[in-house]
Structure formats: C-alpha cells, structure tokens
Write an enzyme that holds these catalytic residues in place. Structure first.
Site, PDB file in Angstrom:
ATOM      1  N   ASP A   1       0.856  -1.188   0.000  1.00  0.00           N
ATOM      2  CA  ASP A   1       0.000   0.000   0.000  1.00  0.00           C
ATOM      3  C   ASP A   1       0.893   1.239   0.000  1.00  0.00           C
ATOM      4  O   ASP A   1       2.117   1.141  -0.120  1.00  0.00           O
ATOM      5  CB  ASP A   1      -1.019  -0.036   1.156  1.00  0.00           C
ATOM      6  CG  ASP A   1      -0.396   0.207   2.519  1.00  0.00           C
ATOM      7  OD1 ASP A   1       0.850   0.331   2.613  1.00  0.00           O
ATOM      8  OD2 ASP A   1      -1.160   0.270   3.505  1.00  0.00           O
TER       9      ASP A   1
ATOM     10  N   CYS B   1       2.916  -3.411   4.046  1.00  0.00           N
ATOM     11  CA  CYS B   1       2.059  -2.269   4.385  1.00  0.00           C
ATOM     12  C   CYS B   1       2.711  -1.565   5.571  1.00  0.00           C
ATOM     13  O   CYS B   1       3.901  -1.791   5.832  1.00  0.00           O
ATOM     14  CB  CYS B   1       0.613  -2.698   4.639  1.00  0.00           C
ATOM     15  SG  CYS B   1       0.346  -3.782   6.060  1.00  0.00           S
TER      16      CYS B   1
ATOM     17  N   THR C   1       2.185  -1.637   9.044  1.00  0.00           N
ATOM     18  CA  THR C   1       2.566  -2.555  10.128  1.00  0.00           C
ATOM     19  C   THR C   1       2.802  -3.982   9.645  1.00  0.00           C
ATOM     20  O   THR C   1       3.385  -4.791  10.356  1.00  0.00           O
ATOM     21  CB  THR C   1       1.444  -2.644  11.176  1.00  0.00           C
ATOM     22  OG1 THR C   1       0.249  -3.091  10.509  1.00  0.00           O
ATOM     23  CG2 THR C   1       1.192  -1.302  11.840  1.00  0.00           C
TER      24      THR C   1
ATOM     25  N   HIS D   1      10.061 -24.149   9.131  1.00  0.00           N
ATOM     26  CA  HIS D   1       8.996 -24.907   9.799  1.00  0.00           C
ATOM     27  C   HIS D   1       7.620 -24.700   9.183  1.00  0.00           C
ATOM     28  O   HIS D   1       6.766 -25.572   9.300  1.00  0.00           O
ATOM     29  CB  HIS D   1       8.932 -24.532  11.287  1.00  0.00           C
ATOM     30  CG  HIS D   1      10.038 -25.156  12.085  1.00  0.00           C
ATOM     31  ND1 HIS D   1      10.040 -25.190  13.462  1.00  0.00           N
ATOM     32  CD2 HIS D   1      11.178 -25.793  11.692  1.00  0.00           C
ATOM     33  CE1 HIS D   1      11.138 -25.811  13.891  1.00  0.00           C
ATOM     34  NE2 HIS D   1      11.852 -26.172  12.840  1.00  0.00           N
TER      35      HIS D   1
ATOM     36  N   HIS E   1       6.940 -31.159   9.775  1.00  0.00           N
ATOM     37  CA  HIS E   1       6.371 -29.820   9.522  1.00  0.00           C
ATOM     38  C   HIS E   1       5.387 -29.858   8.354  1.00  0.00           C
ATOM     39  O   HIS E   1       4.404 -29.122   8.334  1.00  0.00           O
ATOM     40  CB  HIS E   1       7.492 -28.819   9.266  1.00  0.00           C
ATOM     41  CG  HIS E   1       8.456 -28.757  10.405  1.00  0.00           C
ATOM     42  ND1 HIS E   1       8.096 -28.303  11.651  1.00  0.00           N
ATOM     43  CD2 HIS E   1       9.752 -29.159  10.505  1.00  0.00           C
ATOM     44  CE1 HIS E   1       9.129 -28.404  12.472  1.00  0.00           C
ATOM     45  NE2 HIS E   1      10.142 -28.927  11.808  1.00  0.00           N
TER      46      HIS E   1
HETATM   47  C1  RB5 Z   1      -2.233   2.578   6.348  1.00  0.00           C
HETATM   48  O1  RB5 Z   1      -2.320   3.786   7.052  1.00  0.00           O
HETATM   49  C2  RB5 Z   1      -2.077   1.414   7.321  1.00  0.00           C
HETATM   50  O2  RB5 Z   1      -3.267   1.208   8.000  1.00  0.00           O
HETATM   51  C3  RB5 Z   1      -1.651   0.171   6.580  1.00  0.00           C
HETATM   52  O3  RB5 Z   1      -0.465   0.419   5.920  1.00  0.00           O
HETATM   53  C4  RB5 Z   1      -1.383  -1.060   7.418  1.00  0.00           C
HETATM   54  O4  RB5 Z   1      -0.544  -0.776   8.483  1.00  0.00           O
HETATM   55  C5  RB5 Z   1      -2.538  -1.872   7.783  1.00  0.00           C
HETATM   56  O5  RB5 Z   1      -2.456  -2.888   8.468  1.00  0.00           O
END
Ligand code: RB5
Length: 153
Positions: free
Chosen positions: A13, A70, A72, A103, A138
C-alpha cells in the site's frame, strides 16, 4: 546458501511504496523475475485490494512466492491468510523469517514498512529467499490447515 530464484509477486500500500521499490531493485539485481501488483505511488489506497491480488495468485499457484508490504504488516497478513494454500508470515526479524521458511514453508513474506527499517528488511528478504523448508513433521502440520476455506471436492 543459494538464493531461491522463483518469480515473486509483490504488493504494497502507500505506506510501503518506498520499501517496495527497494526490495524490487534488490530482486531484479539478483536476477529474480518480479511481478509488481501495485500500488505504484504514495497516494492513499486500501491495503486489502493489493493483499487480495497477491494472495489470490499464490493461492491458485500462479506464483509460488509473494511479498506483501504495508505500514505494520498486520493488515496484509490478515488478508493473505484468508486464502487457502497461503502461508503468510509477518516478520520483523531474521529468526522469524528463517523459521517461517524452515517450519512453516511460508509462501508469502509480509513486512511492515513502519516497523522494520529498510536495511533489516532487505536482510529479511534475503534470508527468506535463501532458506529451504525442512519438510518431514512440519509438512504434516501444514497439511492440517492448508486447505481450510476451500469447498470440499
Ligand atoms: C495505512 O495507514 C495502514 O493502516 C496500513 O499500511 C497497514 O498498516 C494496515 O495494516
């Protein structure tokens, strides 16, 4: 250890556009074919759209391996692991990346660009590409969940 050169589909993203470009350059430098599923700039998008694109291609076997990025890494992991035969691993360190291959035979690597610095992210990608699956017990464990979500044949 040899690097696995299987083609990679990559998606991200807006929060991870910069990291995606760095990883793409690394893969191309290593002679690995990369399909870029977008997004292609930092305009705000829904991570889900790009997670679905990449996970669907891995789920159907069109690509054996994918990378999702993305902010996080959490949203992309949630989306990707909805798909049967997708084993997406959110990794913020080398140990997890290596063990997710050994694994769990992870076939999608997920990294959070707002969590993991780009130098470490590149090392994670490299370790993930170079580490084979251990198989054996596994494999049996994976078989217990790999087809969940699929209509019975
Ligand atoms: C975008 O602001 C953020 O929500 C996205 O990149 C991500 O972290 C979602 O899990």
């Amino acid at each position: 250890m040899d690097i696995n050169k299987t083609p990679i589909i990559i998606g991200n993203d807006h929060a991870a556009y910069g990291l995606k470009e760095k990883i793409k350059s690394y893969l191309i430098e290593k002679d690995i074919d990369v399909e870029d599923a977008g997004t292609h700039n930092e305009d705000s998008v829904d991570y889900s759209d790009f997670g679905i694109r990449v996970a669907a291609e891995v789920s159907t076997g069109k690509f054996n391996r994918g990378i999702l990025l993305c902010g996080t890494g959490i949203g992309m992991s949630m989306v990707a692991n909805k798909f049967s035969h997708v084993r997406a691993a959110l990794c913020s360190g080398l140990f997890s990346a290596i063990m997710s291959r050994r694994h769990n035979n992870s076939n999608i690597l997920v990294i959070g660009a707002r969590v993991t610095g780009s130098a470490l992210a590149m090392e994670i990608v490299s370790a993930w590409l170079s580490t084979p699956f251990d198989g054996g017990r596994h494999q049996l464990r994976i078989e217990k969940f790999d087809s969940l979500g699929e209509a019975p044949k």
